[in-house]
Design an enzyme around this catalytic site. Structure first.
Site, PDB file in Angstrom:
ATOM      1  N   LYS A 149      45.066   5.253  12.976  1.00 11.52           N
ATOM      2  CA  LYS A 149      44.005   4.335  13.121  1.00 11.52           C
ATOM      3  C   LYS A 149      45.062   3.931  14.911  1.00 11.52           C
ATOM      4  O   LYS A 149      44.831   2.592  14.959  1.00 11.52           O
ATOM      5  CB  LYS A 149      44.784   2.740  12.242  1.00 11.52           C
ATOM      6  CG  LYS A 149      43.550   3.493  11.503  1.00 11.52           C
ATOM      7  CD  LYS A 149      42.891   2.014  10.579  1.00 11.52           C
ATOM      8  CE  LYS A 149      41.803   2.822   9.904  1.00 11.52           C
ATOM      9  NZ  LYS A 149      42.054   2.037   8.362  1.00 11.52           N
TER      10      LYS A 149
ATOM     11  N   ASP B 272      48.109  11.527   8.338  1.00 12.57           N
ATOM     12  CA  ASP B 272      47.555  11.841   8.979  1.00 12.57           C
ATOM     13  C   ASP B 272      45.598  11.796   8.818  1.00 12.57           C
ATOM     14  O   ASP B 272      45.246  11.237   7.420  1.00 12.57           O
ATOM     15  CB  ASP B 272      47.380  13.312  10.266  1.00 12.57           C
ATOM     16  CG  ASP B 272      48.384  13.359  11.489  1.00 12.57           C
ATOM     17  OD1 ASP B 272      48.341  12.605  12.109  1.00 12.57           O
ATOM     18  OD2 ASP B 272      48.631  14.849  10.953  1.00 12.57           O
TER      19      ASP B 272
ATOM     20  N   ALA C  10      62.804  42.118 -19.080  1.00 10.60           N
ATOM     21  CA  ALA C  10      61.816  41.657 -18.811  1.00 10.60           C
ATOM     22  C   ALA C  10      63.147  39.910 -18.943  1.00 10.60           C
ATOM     23  O   ALA C  10      63.262  39.304 -18.132  1.00 10.60           O
ATOM     24  CB  ALA C  10      61.104  41.831 -20.076  1.00 10.60           C
ATOM     25  N   VAL C  11      63.518  40.112 -20.512  1.00 13.93           N
ATOM     26  CA  VAL C  11      64.549  38.841 -20.579  1.00 13.93           C
ATOM     27  C   VAL C  11      65.371  39.099 -19.721  1.00 13.93           C
ATOM     28  O   VAL C  11      65.536  38.067 -19.111  1.00 13.93           O
ATOM     29  CB  VAL C  11      65.363  38.595 -22.142  1.00 13.93           C
ATOM     30  CG1 VAL C  11      65.584  37.650 -22.381  1.00 13.93           C
ATOM     31  CG2 VAL C  11      63.814  38.645 -23.490  1.00 13.93           C
TER      32      VAL C  11
ATOM     33  N   PRO D 188      71.245  51.078 -18.770  1.00 17.29           N
ATOM     34  CA  PRO D 188      70.777  52.233 -18.856  1.00 17.29           C
ATOM     35  C   PRO D 188      69.860  52.358 -17.622  1.00 17.29           C
ATOM     36  O   PRO D 188      69.280  53.132 -16.318  1.00 17.29           O
ATOM     37  CB  PRO D 188      70.505  52.701 -19.777  1.00 17.29           C
ATOM     38  CG  PRO D 188      71.009  52.500 -21.245  1.00 17.29           C
ATOM     39  CD  PRO D 188      71.220  50.446 -20.628  1.00 17.29           C
TER      40      PRO D 188
ATOM     41  N   PRO E 135      45.619  21.686   2.627  1.00 15.31           N
ATOM     42  CA  PRO E 135      44.190  21.833   3.311  1.00 15.31           C
ATOM     43  C   PRO E 135      42.912  20.613   3.387  1.00 15.31           C
ATOM     44  O   PRO E 135      41.924  20.454   4.136  1.00 15.31           O
ATOM     45  CB  PRO E 135      43.508  23.042   3.395  1.00 15.31           C
ATOM     46  CG  PRO E 135      43.956  23.775   2.518  1.00 15.31           C
ATOM     47  CD  PRO E 135      45.606  22.669   1.733  1.00 15.31           C
TER      48      PRO E 135
ATOM     49  N   MET F 249      40.010  23.933  15.760  1.00 13.70           N
ATOM     50  CA  MET F 249      39.687  22.637  16.241  1.00 13.70           C
ATOM     51  C   MET F 249      38.472  23.296  17.581  1.00 13.70           C
ATOM     52  O   MET F 249      38.947  23.153  18.601  1.00 13.70           O
ATOM     53  CB  MET F 249      40.710  22.114  17.363  1.00 13.70           C
ATOM     54  CG  MET F 249      41.424  21.553  16.840  1.00 13.70           C
ATOM     55  SD  MET F 249      43.267  20.696  17.384  1.00 13.70           S
ATOM     56  CE  MET F 249      43.927  21.931  17.283  1.00 13.70           C
TER      57      MET F 249
HETATM   58  N1  SAH Z   1      48.093  21.845  10.015  1.00 14.77           N
HETATM   59  C1  SAH Z   1      46.728  21.785  10.310  1.00 14.77           C
HETATM   60  C2  SAH Z   1      45.385  21.989  11.219  1.00 14.77           C
HETATM   61  C3  SAH Z   1      45.802  20.809  11.911  1.00 14.77           C
HETATM   62  S1  SAH Z   1      44.445  20.877  13.797  1.00 14.77           S
HETATM   63  C4  SAH Z   1      46.560  22.789   9.042  1.00 14.77           C
HETATM   64  O1  SAH Z   1      47.942  23.758   9.286  1.00 14.77           O
HETATM   65  O2  SAH Z   1      45.574  23.327   8.870  1.00 14.77           O
HETATM   66  C5  SAH Z   1      42.924  20.393  13.170  1.00 14.77           C
HETATM   67  C6  SAH Z   1      42.075  21.867  12.696  1.00 14.77           C
HETATM   68  O3  SAH Z   1      42.154  22.057  11.510  1.00 14.77           O
HETATM   69  C7  SAH Z   1      40.520  21.501  12.995  1.00 14.77           C
HETATM   70  O4  SAH Z   1      39.695  20.735  13.506  1.00 14.77           O
HETATM   71  C8  SAH Z   1      39.968  22.375  11.998  1.00 14.77           C
HETATM   72  O5  SAH Z   1      40.204  24.169  12.610  1.00 14.77           O
HETATM   73  C9  SAH Z   1      41.179  22.673  10.905  1.00 14.77           C
HETATM   74  N2  SAH Z   1      41.327  21.918   9.357  1.00 14.77           N
HETATM   75  C10 SAH Z   1      41.846  21.714   9.446  1.00 14.77           C
HETATM   76  N3  SAH Z   1      41.262  21.345   7.690  1.00 14.77           N
HETATM   77  C11 SAH Z   1      40.806  21.699   7.131  1.00 14.77           C
HETATM   78  C12 SAH Z   1      39.806  22.249   6.119  1.00 14.77           C
HETATM   79  N4  SAH Z   1      39.978  21.617   4.939  1.00 14.77           N
HETATM   80  N5  SAH Z   1      38.829  22.922   6.999  1.00 14.77           N
HETATM   81  C13 SAH Z   1      38.577  23.965   7.808  1.00 14.77           C
HETATM   82  N6  SAH Z   1      38.800  23.476   8.569  1.00 14.77           N
HETATM   83  C14 SAH Z   1      40.329  22.476   8.666  1.00 14.77           C
END
Ligand code: SAH
Length: 390
Positions: free
Chosen positions: A206, A184, A17-18, A38, A161, A321
């Site tokens: 935006k 984003d 382990a060490v 060993p 996410p 999406m």
């Molecule tokens: N690059 C992102 C995806 C971008 S496309 C990734 O890897 O997660 C955008 C889509 O990702 C959204 O329309 C939805 O379908 C999904 N999405 C992103 N975040 C989410 C979340 N927290 N929960 C559920 N769907 C999510």
């Protein structure tokens, strides 16, 4: 004192382990590691098999020390350890003793690495305290901006996410060093709350015009700021290369001669199902998962998805999406052969405080989603793994 071990022989006595914990840092330092023991742990076996260390499968012999620059003793038999120490002393080689710091002639400090800076805390017998001090320093370094920006160019960073704790350690470190942040819509707002006031923040959501024009504008901002000598972090929801246009931005930077660093992120396509208790793969249930964008419908001439093939697959389908086109997509998958009773689920705003999910079947999911008022961002999971439920 630091040692330059690159290309130099380091003897590791012990394979348990060490040794397993000590060897990776030696590999990172470029040492030529020779293990004498060993037995060998599975992780050390992995290093040996990959050619990162050699292994002699027997007990230590005094001659092993010859030619080494450093010796590590990672065994708990005091008499045997003493024998290594004596041989090291005779050959004038420094010797680290995991079992007895008093008997050692060299010590491994508790270390934290922060970009180009390494902080090492040496203990005088209180290892626990040294590690606590190291952790305090690490914490302070994490929240303090670097004195002078050692980074250049553009980093495409996946923000995860939604839960601000699901960004990677590297992503967070780079974010703290940014001069400019371009984010984003799906980037967790909490990550942006900590930005220093002098950081320029560009909200990509935006930017007016249509999506194509807006993308050109983002590319232009990234390149322009980087060419001004600023360090730009392009922060994207999930992983930058999963339906995130990260590839386009990387190409735009490369064409302008701007160095690009990609920091992958935790993608919602795997994380959102996981946090709703659905593993995208499960032993004995599926050997595949397919991530599909539903932003263009299955009947659109623009669709690049092979829907008949998708309908024939037995594994997991993860749809991003896909809310708007869900009725058509579900209908098409059934028409192409996927049974209507296939389990299906939807996860809205996975990993956030607003996460919602519901379970249904391929045949009913579109109606259930509409009735429950599920809104984007949401992910649809189709396949038997939905039943695995944890
Ligand atoms: N690059 C992102 C995806 C971008 S496309 C990734 O890897 O997660 C955008 C889509 O990702 C959204 O329309 C939805 O379908 C999904 N999405 C992103 N975040 C989410 C979340 N927290 N929960 C559920 N769907 C999510």
């Amino acid at each position: 004192m630091g040692l330059k071990l690159d290309g130099r022989r380091v003897l590791m006595v012990g394979g348990g382990a060490v040794a397993t914990r000590r060897v990776p840092a030696l590999i990172a330092a470029g040492a030529r590691i020779e293990i004498v023991s060993p037995e060998l742990s599975p992780a050390l076996h992995g290093h040996v098999d990959a050619g990162r260390a050699t292994w002699t499968a027997r007990r230590f012999e005094p001659g092993d020390v010859e030619g080494a620059w450093l010796v590590h003793v990672a065994i708990d038999d005091p008499a045997a350890a003493e024998q290594v120490s004596a041989a090291a002393e005779e050959h004038r080689v420094f010797c680290v003793r995991a079992d007895d710091r008093e008997a050692a002639t060299a010590w491994t400090p508790a270390v934290t690495r922060h970009g180009q800076v390494t902080v090492a805390v040496t203990d005088a017998g209180d290892r626990r305290r040294a590690m606590a001090v190291r952790d305090l320093v690490a914490h302070a370094l994490e929240s303090a901006p670097p004195a002078a920006n050692e980074y250049k160019g553009v980093a495409l960073v996946g923000a995860g996410p939604g839960d601000p704790e699901l960004i990677t350690v590297k992503g967070r470190r780079l974010l703290a060093a940014a001069d400019v942040v371009v984010a984003d819509r799906l980037v967790p707002g909490m990550l942006l709350g900590d930005l220093r006031p002098e950081v320029e923040f560009v909200d990509a959501a935006k930017i007016p015009y249509g999506p194509q024009k807006a993308q050109e504008e983002i590319n232009r901002i990234l390149v322009e700021r980087a060419l001004e000598g600023k360090f730009v972090v392009r922060l994207k929801g999930g992983d930058p290369f999963v339906f995130g246009r990260g590839g386009e931005e990387a190409i735009a930077c490369a064409e302008a001669g701007v160095p690009v660093l990609v920091v992958p992120g935790v993608t919602s396509s795997i994380a959102a199902p996981a946090l709703a208790g659905i593993p995208v793969t499960h032993r004995g249930v599926t050997h595949e998962f397919t991530v599909v964008s539903g932003h263009v419908g299955p009947d659109s001439p623009e669709s690049l998805v092979d829907w008949p093939a998708l309908g024939r697959l037995r594994g997991t389908i993860v749809l991003l999406m896909g809310l708007k086109n869900l009725p058509k997509i579900a209908e098409r998958l059934i028409a192409e052969g996927r049974p209507a009773e296939t389990p299906a689920a939807v996860v809205q705003e996975g990993s956030t405080a607003h996460q919602r999910s519901l379970r249904s079947t391929l045949g009913s999911i579109a109606a259930d989603v509409a009735e429950a008022g599920i809104r984007p961002p949401a992910i649809v999971v189709i396949g038997d793994v939905v039943h695995v439920g944890v």
